[in-house]
Design a protein around this motif. Structure first.
Motif, mmCIF file in Angstrom:
data_model
loop_
_atom_site.group_PDB
_atom_site.id
_atom_site.type_symbol
_atom_site.label_atom_id
_atom_site.label_comp_id
_atom_site.label_asym_id
_atom_site.label_seq_id
_atom_site.Cartn_x
_atom_site.Cartn_y
_atom_site.Cartn_z
ATOM 1 N N LYS A 171 39.086 55.479 -29.366
ATOM 2 C CA LYS A 171 39.470 54.868 -28.081
ATOM 3 C C LYS A 171 39.035 55.731 -26.906
ATOM 4 O O LYS A 171 38.545 55.215 -25.906
ATOM 5 N N VAL A 172 39.252 57.031 -27.046
ATOM 6 C CA VAL A 172 38.912 57.950 -25.959
ATOM 7 C C VAL A 172 37.414 57.878 -25.672
ATOM 8 O O VAL A 172 36.985 57.834 -24.524
ATOM 9 N N VAL A 173 36.638 57.824 -26.751
ATOM 10 C CA VAL A 173 35.193 57.786 -26.586
ATOM 11 C C VAL A 173 34.761 56.429 -26.029
ATOM 12 O O VAL A 173 34.019 56.331 -25.056
ATOM 13 N N GLU A 174 35.284 55.369 -26.631
ATOM 14 C CA GLU A 174 34.882 54.019 -26.232
ATOM 15 C C GLU A 174 35.219 53.735 -24.769
ATOM 16 O O GLU A 174 34.427 53.160 -24.042
ATOM 17 N N ASN A 175 36.402 54.141 -24.346
ATOM 18 C CA ASN A 175 36.807 53.873 -22.964
ATOM 19 C C ASN A 175 36.267 54.915 -21.990
ATOM 20 O O ASN A 175 36.628 54.910 -20.815
ATOM 21 N N ARG A 176 35.469 55.819 -22.482
ATOM 22 C CA ARG A 176 34.891 56.894 -21.647
ATOM 23 C C ARG A 176 35.931 57.526 -20.760
ATOM 24 O O ARG A 176 35.796 57.619 -19.531
ATOM 25 N N THR A 233 42.063 63.903 -26.966
ATOM 26 C CA THR A 233 42.393 63.194 -28.195
ATOM 27 C C THR A 233 43.603 63.839 -28.873
ATOM 28 O O THR A 233 44.544 63.152 -29.290
ATOM 29 N N ALA A 234 43.584 65.157 -28.961
ATOM 30 C CA ALA A 234 44.674 65.852 -29.653
ATOM 31 C C ALA A 234 46.008 65.581 -28.960
ATOM 32 O O ALA A 234 47.024 65.329 -29.615
#
Ligand code: ARG
Length: 584
Positions: free
Chosen positions: A415-420, A431-432
């Motif tokens: 999610k963190v990556v996808e939503n930039r 993320t952690a």
């Protein structure tokens, strides 16, 4: 600070007294008609019976006695005799200003603050950490922080399971796999190697293999018992090997607990209690509490008031072996000697309720602890899978904690990556933080004694009653504050709209919530509170122009209010054991 409810109650008591009625009748509660008023007092209805008058007559008399009061913007008597109370905007603002300045936001220190030994974690060395240990760690860490927040001196002890049959099993298996090791050679007199003859992953493979084998192979099981016996009787080789197992496991455990944001003040274990066993047995025997039963030494602990049978506590088995209860009682002797606590709190699965009941009874009867020492067990429920059944891996084994954390982390990272959300360099840290909030809030938002279903997608959602939602709210406020500029010294102002008032009223509930969470050892109350508070913040945010407000005085008031809400949310999640990222 007194709670808002207490302040209101004081005023109402005065008014009841002045009107000639018993002040004890002036009970005030949160209104069950929030559309009409924020607080209500139903004392006139109770007084009516006692004084044989119409309730509305009493309510009106109390109102007269109350007169103009700075606490209320309006006070009304309505049929049949309710008193509807609305808090004055000015008073509310001054109350929040005081809260913002007070230590702990004005929450009372624990009047019974003392030294507490908190026994949580309880992992078993060389066995992988599994989800059962997750709850103990998460709830224990939060309770430790809550107790400390209120001025208690807390000693958190991990109480490792480091002395049982699992050690003998591992040793017997190692002997077969690596027969050349010097530890098993009785003629060996040299120094043992400093390096452990295995890695943590080998160790984690060996234990389940040995445990399974012992169920089918009697000779092997007997050897494992023999190894355990030799270890417990101080044989040199077994002791040295045990030290290796301990060191390798503890290093791995520390890494795992670190990832969970869980720490302990002392890393003692069952093995450390062994030397106190003779002294403990002496004390229990000298009190004449022991009886022999089929060769075993037991202490009857049944009491007349017991609805159910409480079996005797076994201290020494007929073959001379000591048990879990023996170790726990000996540990109490050690803790009395080293810490002399006024309170003990143990956190384990609720299936150990009976064990602790027996241990506590023996400890009290034998005077291992003082008559006033509190012995408490928080037995928590099971964490089940989404289907409500106990957690299992696909192949039916116990799910390892590391796997669970890795799954949650992978889900959140996507999610963190996808939503930039953040720059590549910050993905790991963000993320952690989100994954930890998802995991911990998902657990802590349930009453500790209840079972709950672990639902990765639901726990990690950014909306709803979840950890990430709370983080999201904090991050949103932080972003407004940083765009506004310096805000820390802006004073709280009277609420400019209903949403602000709701938010302010929610803020006033912090103190009583924390006090109740402390009293009942219930982090779930803090979760429920911050969920409500975050809801008020978000409503206020949606309904109010904050950054585009042209009236600078009004704007400063908004900023001060959300700043206070942010500080409170951050303090609360700290008590739960997680923290917010900068961006989300
Ligand atoms: N090692 C135990 C287990 O895994 C938990 C220990 C809890 N603490 C205690 N003092 N008994 O079940």
């Amino acid at each position: 600070m007194k709670t808002l409810l207490e302040m209101i109650t004081i005023e109402m008591k005065e008014a009841f007294k002045a009107a000639g009625y018993d002040e004890e009748l002036a009970r005030v509660t949160l209104s069950n008609r929030p559309d009409l008023c924020e607080y209500q007092c139903n004392g006139a209805l109770a007084a009516a019976k006692q004084y044989h008058k119409a309730p509305i007559q009493i309510a009106n008399a109390v109102l007269d006695a109350l007169g103009e009061n700075e606490l209320f913007s309006s006070a009304e008597a309505v049929m049949p005799g309710f008193l509807n109370l609305k808090i004055s905007e000015d008073y509310l603002a001054s109350y929040l200003r005081e809260m913002a300045q007070a230590p702990h936001y004005g929450a009372q220190d624990d009047p019974a603050a003392c030294t507490i030994v908190l026994d949580y974690g309880g992992p078993n060395v060389a066995k992988p950490l599994h989800v059962g240990h997750l709850r103990s760690a998460i709830i224990g860490e939060s309770l430790k922080r809550i107790y400390r927040f209120f001025g208690n001196h807390v000693i958190g002890d991990i109480h490792l399971g480091d002395w049982g049959l699992q050690m003998g099993l591992i040793m017997a298996q190692l002997q077969d796999e690596k027969p050349g090791l010097p530890y098993f050679n009785p003629d060996y007199t040299g120094e043992y190697p400093a390096e452990a003859p295995f890695t943590i992953s080998e160790l984690e493979r060996i234990y389940p293999a040995a445990s399974a084998r012992s169920k089918e192979d009697e000779a092997f099981a007997a050897r494992a018992h023999e190894e355990t016996f030799r270890l417990q009787h101080g044989e040199r080789g077994e002791r040295a090997l045990w030290q290796h197992i301990l060191r390798v496991s503890v290093e791995d455990l520390k890494r795992n607990y670190d990832n969970l944001g869980v720490s302990f003040d002392v890393w003692l274990g069952e093995s450390d209690a062994q030397k106190y066993i003779p002294q403990m047995l002496e004390t229990v025997k000298s009190k004449g509490l022991c009886v022999e039963s089929e060769g075993a030494l037991v202490v009857p602990v049944q009491e007349e008031a017991d609805a159910k049978e409480v079996p005797p506590c076994i201290l020494v088995k007929s073959d001379g072996a000591t048990l879990y209860a023996t170790t726990d009682l000996a540990t109490i002797v050690q803790r009395e000697q080293d810490y002399h606590p006024q309170k003990y709190m143990y956190l384990t699965d609720k299936r150990q309720n009976l064990h602790f009941e027996q241990v506590f009874r023996v400890a009290k009867k034998a005077g291992l602890v003082g008559a006033d020492t509190q012995l408490g067990h928080i037995g928590f429920g099971t964490m089940n899978g989404k289907d409500g059944k106990p957690f299992k891996t696909r192949d039916g084994g116990v799910l390892r904690l590391e796997t669970l954390i890795a799954d949650m982390t992978a889900f959140v990272r996507a999610k963190v990556v996808e939503n930039r959300i953040v720059d590549a360099s910050e993905v790991d840290d963000t993320t952690a933080k989100i994954a930890l909030a998802a995991l911990k809030y998902g657990d802590l938002s349930n009453q500790p004694t209840k079972d709950y279903n672990f639902d990765l997608e639901r726990f990690a959602a950014f909306e709803g009653n979840t950890g990430p939602y709370i983080l999201y709210t904090i991050v949103r406020i932080k972003s407004i504050l940083s765009r506004y500029g310096a805000w820390e010294s802006l004073p709280i102002q009277e609420p400019a709209n209903d949403y602000a008032k709701d938010l302010m009223l929610s803020v006033t509930k912090l103190g009583p919530t924390l006090e109740q969470a402390l009293k009942t050892s219930s982090p779930n109350l803090i979760c429920a509170y911050i969920y409500e508070l975050a809801g008020c913040v978000n409503k206020f945010y949606h309904e109010t122009r904050i950054l585009s407000e042209e009236d600078t005085r009004l704007q400063a008031g908004y900023i001060a209010l959300i700043g206070l809400a942010k500080n409170i949310l951050e303090s609360c999640i700290d008590l739960l054991g997680f923290s917010a990222p900068e961006k989300m």
